[in-house]
Write a protein that holds these residues in place. Structure first.
Motif, PDB file in Angstrom:
ATOM      1  N   GLN A  62       0.828  -1.206   0.000  1.00  0.00           N
ATOM      2  CA  GLN A  62       0.000   0.000   0.000  1.00  0.00           C
ATOM      3  C   GLN A  62       0.860   1.253   0.000  1.00  0.00           C
ATOM      4  N   ARG A  63       1.977   1.219   0.694  1.00  0.00           N
ATOM      5  CA  ARG A  63       2.879   2.364   0.712  1.00  0.00           C
ATOM      6  C   ARG A  63       3.476   2.590  -0.683  1.00  0.00           C
ATOM      7  N   HIS A  64       3.864   1.501  -1.344  1.00  0.00           N
ATOM      8  CA  HIS A  64       4.436   1.635  -2.685  1.00  0.00           C
ATOM      9  C   HIS A  64       3.415   2.107  -3.711  1.00  0.00           C
ATOM     10  N   LEU A  65       2.157   1.818  -3.478  1.00  0.00           N
ATOM     11  CA  LEU A  65       1.123   2.212  -4.429  1.00  0.00           C
ATOM     12  C   LEU A  65       0.472   3.541  -4.084  1.00  0.00           C
ATOM     13  N   GLY A  66       1.068   4.294  -3.197  1.00  0.00           N
ATOM     14  CA  GLY A  66       0.570   5.640  -2.922  1.00  0.00           C
ATOM     15  C   GLY A  66      -0.106   5.818  -1.593  1.00  0.00           C
ATOM     16  N   GLY A  67       0.003   4.844  -0.708  1.00  0.00           N
ATOM     17  CA  GLY A  67      -0.645   4.961   0.592  1.00  0.00           C
ATOM     18  C   GLY A  67       0.213   5.654   1.634  1.00  0.00           C
ATOM     19  N   GLY A  68       1.401   6.064   1.273  1.00  0.00           N
ATOM     20  CA  GLY A  68       2.289   6.745   2.213  1.00  0.00           C
ATOM     21  C   GLY A  68       1.886   8.198   2.390  1.00  0.00           C
ATOM     22  N   PHE A  69       2.520   8.867   3.328  1.00  0.00           N
ATOM     23  CA  PHE A  69       2.233  10.273   3.589  1.00  0.00           C
ATOM     24  C   PHE A  69       2.718  11.114   2.417  1.00  0.00           C
TER      25      PHE A  69
ATOM     26  N   GLU B  86       4.856   9.554  -0.244  1.00  0.00           N
ATOM     27  CA  GLU B  86       6.234   9.228   0.124  1.00  0.00           C
ATOM     28  C   GLU B  86       6.482   7.735  -0.104  1.00  0.00           C
ATOM     29  N   GLY B  87       7.537   7.428  -0.798  1.00  0.00           N
ATOM     30  CA  GLY B  87       7.880   6.042  -1.080  1.00  0.00           C
ATOM     31  C   GLY B  87       7.069   5.423  -2.192  1.00  0.00           C
ATOM     32  N   MET B  88       6.350   6.231  -2.990  1.00  0.00           N
ATOM     33  CA  MET B  88       5.531   5.683  -4.069  1.00  0.00           C
ATOM     34  C   MET B  88       6.427   5.113  -5.167  1.00  0.00           C
ATOM     35  N   ASP B  89       6.176   3.863  -5.511  1.00  0.00           N
ATOM     36  CA  ASP B  89       6.988   3.181  -6.504  1.00  0.00           C
ATOM     37  C   ASP B  89       6.082   2.224  -7.277  1.00  0.00           C
ATOM     38  N   LEU B  90       5.696   2.618  -8.476  1.00  0.00           N
ATOM     39  CA  LEU B  90       4.770   1.800  -9.255  1.00  0.00           C
ATOM     40  C   LEU B  90       5.451   0.658 -10.004  1.00  0.00           C
ATOM     41  N   THR B  91       6.762   0.557  -9.910  1.00  0.00           N
ATOM     42  CA  THR B  91       7.429  -0.561 -10.577  1.00  0.00           C
ATOM     43  C   THR B  91       7.131  -1.888  -9.897  1.00  0.00           C
ATOM     44  N   VAL B  92       6.563  -1.846  -8.689  1.00  0.00           N
ATOM     45  CA  VAL B  92       6.189  -3.101  -8.042  1.00  0.00           C
ATOM     46  C   VAL B  92       5.109  -3.822  -8.830  1.00  0.00           C
ATOM     47  N   LEU B  93       4.329  -3.075  -9.612  1.00  0.00           N
ATOM     48  CA  LEU B  93       3.296  -3.710 -10.432  1.00  0.00           C
ATOM     49  C   LEU B  93       3.908  -4.572 -11.526  1.00  0.00           C
TER      50      LEU B  93
END
Length: 85
Positions: free
Chosen positions: A34-41, A44-51
């Motif tokens: 969730q943090r990587h998909l935009g759930g961070g503050f 912060e820490g958004m990384d869509l390459t996890v998809l």
């Protein structure tokens, strides 16, 4: 060698399909995902390459791991039963 479709085969396929759908839903519910998909503050820490990196592995693992365990259990129980002649 001729193969027939029976309950064991259908059960393995159903288990594989259930694992392939349950694994991504479990993966999406994890806080790290969730943090990587935009759930961070403030994203912060958004990384869509996890998809592209993690999601295909999660789906494949969810499909094959239950199928491998099911196959091992069927083979172990088939060895213990005497074969009809």
């Amino acid at each position: 060698m001729k193969r027939r479709v029976d309950g064991v085969t259908c059960g393995g396929c159903a288990l594989s399909a259930a694992g392939a759908t349950a694994a991504p839903s479990l993966w999406l519910s994890m806080p790290r995902t969730q943090r990587h998909l935009g759930g961070g503050f403030e994203n912060e820490g958004m990384d869509l390459t996890v998809l592209f990196t993690e999601l295909p592995l999660v789906i494949l693992g969810g499909a094959f791991l239950p199928l491998l365990v099911f196959t091992a259990l069927v083979r172990l129980t088939a060895r213990r039963r005497p074969r009809p002649e």
